[in-house]
Write an enzyme that holds these catalytic residues in place. Structure first.
Site, mmCIF file in Angstrom:
data_model
loop_
_atom_site.group_PDB
_atom_site.id
_atom_site.type_symbol
_atom_site.label_atom_id
_atom_site.label_comp_id
_atom_site.label_asym_id
_atom_site.label_seq_id
_atom_site.Cartn_x
_atom_site.Cartn_y
_atom_site.Cartn_z
ATOM 1 N N HIS A 6 9.416 -26.275 -1.447
ATOM 2 C CA HIS A 6 8.912 -27.405 -2.229
ATOM 3 C C HIS A 6 7.779 -26.974 -3.148
ATOM 4 O O HIS A 6 7.029 -27.804 -3.645
ATOM 5 C CB HIS A 6 8.460 -28.525 -1.286
ATOM 6 N N LYS A 45 -13.637 -0.180 -3.013
ATOM 7 C CA LYS A 45 -14.673 0.112 -2.006
ATOM 8 C C LYS A 45 -15.843 0.838 -2.676
ATOM 9 O O LYS A 45 -17.006 0.557 -2.427
ATOM 10 C CB LYS A 45 -14.105 0.967 -0.862
ATOM 11 N N GLU A 48 0.822 -1.220 0.000
ATOM 12 C CA GLU A 48 0.000 0.000 0.000
ATOM 13 C C GLU A 48 0.853 1.266 0.000
ATOM 14 O O GLU A 48 0.416 2.313 -0.466
ATOM 15 C CB GLU A 48 -0.921 0.029 1.234
HETATM 16 O O1 PA5 Z 1 -3.663 1.097 5.619
HETATM 17 C C1 PA5 Z 1 -4.819 1.489 5.526
HETATM 18 O O2 PA5 Z 1 -5.148 2.666 5.812
HETATM 19 C C2 PA5 Z 1 -5.956 0.555 5.070
HETATM 20 O O3 PA5 Z 1 -5.499 -0.718 4.769
HETATM 21 C C3 PA5 Z 1 -6.999 0.477 6.183
HETATM 22 O O4 PA5 Z 1 -6.365 0.104 7.371
HETATM 23 C C4 PA5 Z 1 -8.130 -0.505 5.877
HETATM 24 O O5 PA5 Z 1 -8.724 -0.222 4.638
HETATM 25 C C5 PA5 Z 1 -9.196 -0.436 6.980
HETATM 26 O O6 PA5 Z 1 -9.652 0.857 7.113
HETATM 27 P P1 PA5 Z 1 -10.423 1.365 8.387
HETATM 28 O O7 PA5 Z 1 -9.502 1.332 9.569
HETATM 29 O O8 PA5 Z 1 -10.848 2.750 8.040
HETATM 30 O O9 PA5 Z 1 -11.588 0.437 8.592
#
Ligand code: PA5
Length: 397
Positions: A287, A388, A266
């Site tokens: 393996h 989303k 990310e």
């Molecule tokens: O790193 C991030 O910001 C995302 O992966 C969020 O943690 C994830 O989408 C969950 O979001 P939230 O904490 O708003 O539910």
């Protein structure tokens, strides 16, 4: 606590001149991080908050049979990965913690609801935005179960919400219903939120919070090494090694590599750049993917995480099994390097609250530096929002 080998099995792939140039940019990049509005995870956690977390963890332990943690992504992976590493494989006597909100599997959720039916449980819903679909669905289903078991007033004792200080549905719910709540600070993004109640509360139930916190901030001393690691990964990427395989030798580290995938995936994967993080658990994956790594497309480099000592020594034919495991690690690095795969090695003394927290800080720092080297924003994830949004549209239509 943490040792590094960035040379032995890497050297010939690195452009020395570029390496020197990038190393001189360290201060400039550190400055970028220091002036970012999303660097709250570098700052010391408030001791009063730590006290409150410990108190709440003790209350959970003394009043309930188990805790259900509901969250996904950065609101789940840190504490889940950490917990998995520190638990015993068998005959585990730690307080029961169940995770939900990471799947829409009817089978999983149906079985979970049946399991919880006769349990005295409490839930910790964790979501910074307060709007994440998977978290919301699991929360609603489990809250409905609570409603069937308890009065509105009683339910209050069973729900803890960890979310943004002001924004989102969950914060509104806290304000309306008066649930116990914790904050995920505005200046800390999901995948960098290990040092917040999002992870520290579930962890404080079974682990020594002081050691977790001191181990985490020990990572501050490793800034130079974190930067060096980020630079080497970046130069390997430029040498067409566009996949990083995280290799571990303990089964219980398999979710730590999931945490790493989220952190680096990310952070870097945007604007058409970034290193694809994957993982292998050794020796079992030798393996399977081992064949591809040794002789397949040479798009990969590897980061091995070795654990020097273990609490469980076993003799095998007059040799120490843990040493054999580590000897295999060394042989695999040699073999892969000969096959054209550069290998970085990080060595931890042991798996403990302190060392894992240090490693978390080390990798968070390296990921942030790496984002700047790739010239992307290390702290956003606009791509995650795209799916989303599509889901929202499909559900509404
Ligand atoms: O790193 C991030 O910001 C995302 O992966 C969020 O943690 C994830 O989408 C969950 O979001 P939230 O904490 O708003 O539910």
């Amino acid at each position: 606590m943490l040792k590094y080998d960035f040379n032995t099995y890497v050297d010939r792939y690195i452009d020395k001149e570029e390496y020197q140039t990038l190393m001189t940019k360290k201060n400039e990049i550190v400055e970028k991080l220091n002036s970012s509005d999303k660097n709250g995870w570098l700052q010391r956690i408030n001791p009063e908050l730590v006290k409150r977390i410990k108190q709440t963890a003790n209350d959970i332990k003394s009043h309930f049979d188990c805790l259900v943690v509901i969250g996904i992504g950065g609101s789940f992976l840190g504490s889940y990965a950490f917990d998995k590493m520190l638990r015993d494989y068998f005959q585990d006597d730690k307080f029961e913690i169940i995770y939900a909100g990471t799947t829409l599997s009817s089978k999983y959720l149906d079985e979970l609801l049946k399991y919880l039916k006769n349990k005295n449980f409490c839930i910790n819903v964790i979501s910074k935005s307060g709007t994440t679909m998977e978290t919301s669905i699991a929360y609603k289903l489990i809250k409905d179960l609570l409603k069937r078991k308890y009065t509105k007033e009683e339910i209050k004792n069973h729900i803890i919400i960890t979310t943004d200080k002001e924004k989102g549905n969950l914060r509104e719910e806290v304000n309306e219903e008066g649930y116990l709540s914790f904050e995920i600070p505005e200046n800390i993004g999901g995948r960098y939120s290990f040092i917040t109640p999002a992870h520290l509360l579930p962890l404080a139930i079974n682990y020594d919070l002081d050691e977790i916190i001191s181990g985490y901030y020990y990572g501050k001393r490793l800034l130079d090494e974190s930067y060096q690691y980020a630079v080497i990964r970046y130069l390997l990427f430029k040498a067409n090694k566009v996949v990083e395989n995280f290799c571990v030798y303990e089964e219980n580290m398999s979710f730590f590599t999931e945490w790493l995938k989220q952190l680096f995936g990310e952070t870097e994967g945007k604007n058409g750049v970034g290193i694809l993080p994957i993982s292998t658990i050794h020796t079992r994956d030798l393996h399977s993917l081992g064949q591809f790594i040794q002789e397949g497309n040479k798009i990969m480099f590897e980061t091995f995480i070795k654990v020097e000592n273990t609490s469980n020594y076993i003799d095998y034919q007059n040799r120490n099994l843990h040493e054999i495991n580590n000897l295999v690690e060394d042989s695999v690095m040699r073999a892969h390097y000969k096959g054209g795969v550069p290998c970085i090695e990080l060595t931890l003394d042991e798996i403990s609250e302190e060392t894992i927290s240090t490693l978390i800080y080390f990798f968070q720092l390296a990921a942030a530096f790496s984002g700047y080297l790739f010239q992307v924003n290390p702290f956003d994830q606009p791509g995650v929002e795209v799916y989303k949004e599509e889901v929202r549209k499909s559900l509404e239509g």
